[in-house]
Design a protein around this motif. Sequence first.
Motif, PDB file in Angstrom:
ATOM      1  N   PHE A 128       0.932  -1.278   0.050  1.00 42.31           N
ATOM      2  CA  PHE A 128      -0.101  -0.379  -0.468  1.00 42.31           C
ATOM      3  C   PHE A 128       0.878   1.560   0.301  1.00 42.31           C
ATOM      4  CE2 PHE A 128      -3.311  -3.088   1.608  1.00 42.31           C
ATOM      5  CZ  PHE A 128      -4.668  -2.553   0.747  1.00 42.31           C
ATOM      6  N   TYR A 129       0.170   2.313  -0.854  1.00 35.93           N
ATOM      7  CA  TYR A 129       1.142   3.888  -0.759  1.00 35.93           C
ATOM      8  C   TYR A 129       0.450   4.700  -1.529  1.00 35.93           C
ATOM      9  CZ  TYR A 129       0.665   2.933  -5.869  1.00 35.93           C
ATOM     10  OH  TYR A 129       0.099   3.055  -7.166  1.00 35.93           O
ATOM     11  N   ILE A 130       0.740   5.597  -0.562  1.00 35.14           N
ATOM     12  CA  ILE A 130      -0.235   7.440  -0.825  1.00 35.14           C
ATOM     13  C   ILE A 130      -0.732   7.369  -2.461  1.00 35.14           C
ATOM     14  CG2 ILE A 130      -0.084   9.442  -0.183  1.00 35.14           C
ATOM     15  CD1 ILE A 130       1.588   8.765   2.572  1.00 35.14           C
ATOM     16  N   ASP A 131      -1.850   7.530  -2.175  1.00 35.68           N
ATOM     17  CA  ASP A 131      -1.942   8.072  -3.568  1.00 35.68           C
ATOM     18  C   ASP A 131      -3.011   8.913  -3.506  1.00 35.68           C
ATOM     19  OD1 ASP A 131      -3.246   8.575  -6.116  1.00 35.68           O
ATOM     20  OD2 ASP A 131      -2.669   6.521  -6.944  1.00 35.68           O
ATOM     21  N   GLU A 132      -3.596  10.289  -3.793  1.00 34.55           N
ATOM     22  CA  GLU A 132      -4.376  11.313  -3.468  1.00 34.55           C
ATOM     23  C   GLU A 132      -5.087  11.518  -3.837  1.00 34.55           C
ATOM     24  OE1 GLU A 132      -4.319  12.659   0.029  1.00 34.55           O
ATOM     25  OE2 GLU A 132      -2.729  12.580   0.528  1.00 34.55           O
ATOM     26  N   GLY A 137      -7.408   7.447  -0.072  1.00 36.71           N
ATOM     27  CA  GLY A 137      -5.645   8.617  -0.326  1.00 36.71           C
ATOM     28  C   GLY A 137      -4.813   7.401   0.046  1.00 36.71           C
ATOM     29  N   VAL A 138      -5.124   5.859  -0.696  1.00 42.28           N
ATOM     30  CA  VAL A 138      -3.880   5.019  -0.883  1.00 42.28           C
ATOM     31  C   VAL A 138      -4.123   4.095  -1.932  1.00 42.28           C
ATOM     32  CG1 VAL A 138      -3.022   5.154   1.025  1.00 42.28           C
ATOM     33  CG2 VAL A 138      -5.397   3.538   0.579  1.00 42.28           C
ATOM     34  N   ALA A 146      -7.714  -1.170  -5.757  1.00 41.02           N
ATOM     35  CA  ALA A 146      -8.632  -1.400  -5.428  1.00 41.02           C
ATOM     36  C   ALA A 146      -9.009  -0.121  -4.563  1.00 41.02           C
ATOM     37  CB  ALA A 146      -7.141  -1.852  -4.425  1.00 41.02           C
ATOM     38  N   SER A 147     -10.332  -0.754  -3.799  1.00 40.15           N
ATOM     39  CA  SER A 147     -11.441   0.024  -3.062  1.00 40.15           C
ATOM     40  C   SER A 147     -10.949   0.053  -1.841  1.00 40.15           C
ATOM     41  CB  SER A 147     -12.909   0.054  -3.483  1.00 40.15           C
ATOM     42  OG  SER A 147     -12.994  -1.108  -3.560  1.00 40.15           O
ATOM     43  N   MET A 148     -10.130  -1.367  -1.200  1.00 38.85           N
ATOM     44  CA  MET A 148      -9.868  -1.376  -0.023  1.00 38.85           C
ATOM     45  C   MET A 148      -9.283  -0.260   0.923  1.00 38.85           C
ATOM     46  SD  MET A 148      -8.419  -4.462   1.553  1.00 38.85           S
ATOM     47  CE  MET A 148      -7.322  -4.385   3.519  1.00 38.85           C
ATOM     48  N   PRO A 149      -9.385   0.388   2.190  1.00 40.14           N
ATOM     49  CA  PRO A 149      -8.739   1.293   2.232  1.00 40.14           C
ATOM     50  C   PRO A 149      -7.394   0.587   3.310  1.00 40.14           C
ATOM     51  CG  PRO A 149     -10.179   1.199   3.697  1.00 40.14           C
ATOM     52  CD  PRO A 149     -10.468   0.386   2.506  1.00 40.14           C
ATOM     53  N   HIS A 150      -6.252   0.981   3.577  1.00 40.70           N
ATOM     54  CA  HIS A 150      -4.789   0.452   4.287  1.00 40.70           C
ATOM     55  C   HIS A 150      -5.464   0.112   5.360  1.00 40.70           C
ATOM     56  CE1 HIS A 150      -1.441  -1.278   5.045  1.00 40.70           C
ATOM     57  NE2 HIS A 150      -0.641  -0.147   5.510  1.00 40.70           N
ATOM     58  N   LYS A 160       4.905   6.259   0.635  1.00 37.42           N
ATOM     59  CA  LYS A 160       4.745   6.774  -0.700  1.00 37.42           C
ATOM     60  C   LYS A 160       5.731   5.935  -1.244  1.00 37.42           C
ATOM     61  CE  LYS A 160       8.122  10.598  -1.235  1.00 37.42           C
ATOM     62  NZ  LYS A 160       8.627  12.557  -0.895  1.00 37.42           N
ATOM     63  N   ALA A 161       5.390   6.104  -2.945  1.00 30.18           N
ATOM     64  CA  ALA A 161       5.816   4.740  -3.669  1.00 30.18           C
ATOM     65  C   ALA A 161       7.092   5.739  -4.791  1.00 30.18           C
ATOM     66  CB  ALA A 161       5.093   4.317  -4.604  1.00 30.18           C
ATOM     67  N   ILE A 162       8.338   5.059  -4.805  1.00 36.66           N
ATOM     68  CA  ILE A 162       9.280   5.582  -5.661  1.00 36.66           C
ATOM     69  C   ILE A 162       9.424   4.792  -6.755  1.00 36.66           C
ATOM     70  CG2 ILE A 162      12.080   5.950  -5.796  1.00 36.66           C
ATOM     71  CD1 ILE A 162      11.770   5.244  -3.236  1.00 36.66           C
TER      72      ILE A 162
END
Length: 245
Positions: A128-132, A137-138, A146-150, A160-162
């Motif tokens: 899981f990574y941050i995606d606003e 938000g992930v 995916a519609s699931m929260p972390h 955050k993803a590199i």
Amino acid sequence: MKKLIIALLFALPAAAMAAGAGPHLEPANIDLNDKASLQRGARLFVNYCLSCHSAAYQRYNRMGRDIGLTEEQVAGNLLLAGDKVGETMTIAMQQADAKRWFGAPPPDLSVIARARGVDYIYTYLKTFYIDEKRPFGVNNAVFPAASMPHVLWELEGLKKAITKTEVDAQGTETTVITGYEMVRAGSMSEAEYDQAARDLTAFLTYTAEPVKLERQRLGIWVLLFLAIFFVFAYALKKEYWKDVH
């Protein structure tokens, strides 16, 4: 017809390569004989997953016996309010409400390990990574959009993803994730969260086939019986056919 068969034979390797394409999966390296790991996984599942995801083919009391807990321990530590130890692991959330809140009802996780694979679940829990841009938000590297929260973010933290851009032979650009950078630390260290993800994966692997270890144990005896039976059957065959040969 002959041309069609030849075309299909040439298409099979390409189809196999396409089916094999996908995200890199980390090996889970779980041990279903590790009762402590299964118990920790059960606690994580009940505390973080069972509010949305059911395991409707698993009963609390059967689960307790298999992972080394008494019914009293299950009732005191793993039962939700109103549940009984002989009931299945279901949820109170209505399907219509779940679809309205998440876009689709959360799936039952009873056999998710058999449907997706052990390494898939383990890697999913860790990517899981941050995606606003996403509603919660992930995002997830294994299951994009995916519609699931972390739900385990308090344990792992938020990262955050590199990424980098790769160009294939046709000139198509693709953004790939090369690593992660922690933005907000969780209550666990990286090693502790890896173990938690492995424990939860082990528990979901157990629920997918609770009798797996027993089946494997019996399988050894069946193969041994067949090997011994073959010796006697072959000797009997030689005795019956000795006059013919």
